[in-house]
Design a protein around this motif. Sequence first.
Motif, short mmCIF file in Angstrom:
data_model
loop_
_atom_site.label_atom_id
_atom_site.label_comp_id
_atom_site.label_asym_id
_atom_site.label_seq_id
_atom_site.Cartn_x
_atom_site.Cartn_y
_atom_site.Cartn_z
N ALA A 268 0.82 -1.22 0.00
CA ALA A 268 0.00 0.00 0.00
C ALA A 268 0.84 1.26 0.00
N ASP A 269 2.02 1.23 0.62
CA ASP A 269 2.86 2.42 0.70
C ASP A 269 3.95 2.46 -0.37
N ASP A 270 3.88 1.56 -1.34
CA ASP A 270 4.88 1.53 -2.41
C ASP A 270 4.72 2.78 -3.27
N PRO A 271 5.79 3.59 -3.46
CA PRO A 271 5.68 4.80 -4.29
C PRO A 271 5.20 4.51 -5.71
N THR A 274 1.47 4.66 -5.52
CA THR A 274 0.85 5.91 -5.10
C THR A 274 1.24 7.12 -5.94
#
Length: 326
Positions: A268-271, A274
């Motif tokens: 979910a926090d992978d650049p 996002t």
Amino acid sequence: MGQPVVVFIDPEELDVEPGARLLRDAGFEVRVVGSRDPGEIAAAAHDAEALIVGYAPVDAALLDRLPAVRMLATMSAGYDMVDTAEARRRGLWVSNLPHAATEDVAVHALAATLSLVRHLPRADATVRGGGWNTEFGELPCRASELTLGLVGFGRIARALARMAGPVFGRVAAFDPHADPAGWPPEVDRLGLDELVGASDVLSLHTPLTPQTHGLADGDLLARMRPGSFLVNVSRGELVDADALVRALDSGHLAGAALDVFPVEPPPADDPLRTHPRIRLSPHSAFLTDASQRAYVCAPAENVIAWHRTGRPLTPVVDPTLEGAVS
């Protein structure tokens, strides 16, 4: 003597039943392991003669636990999940699926490319936000004035070149392994450095090997034209993810379209997941109703052919040619 055993390993979202039916009709016992865990695979396939491989790594350690295996059939055109050097050393056959989704992946790559070039996601967001074309910002470039560059020129890239040729002003490619005699005259053949510097869109179509791992690194991305785009429908590890994010953040690259990622699905926090300048699809370039069936039936047909004739239909490791010994 019991039935020969074949095991599907890690088929992910694919329904293996059509392929399993072919195998059962040919006299095989069929098992399915929906896991990449070596222990689970070894337990289910301890007596298997053949494996039909999704994305689970098949390395020396796993093969040590599977002494009966003589054939490895991948469920994809790529076969980097298999240690082919180890398979060759052990005298094992390895087959792939060179044709199963050529059209589908090429169409997906073209769709992703045109979405970037025409700024379709931004256009969609403008209308959804209540705006109109006066607020569109930077205008798209005309495709007929742009160069599409292909890194790798195998079946998928050649299909993409045929589709994109009437749309783009120039299509060029780099592939040191392609036969010059079969190179189409409408596609310019360039060296890698020249291709990178000339392309408005650079699309990756090369297999993942130790030599191509991280191919699109900071140096290559810096040599791309300012405001250009990167497309990857091949393997996530071809791209240095951190370098790509830096190139997008700096504005050097205008955008990217990724169907594949170093970790799938991306956290979910992978650049990569996002970043607002990256267009994403969930490793789905190959998926159509037709390819769904081909991806499970074609490897089954490879196993059946190997069992009946001693040779699969589409081998990539042929132990009779390599001089491998068991």
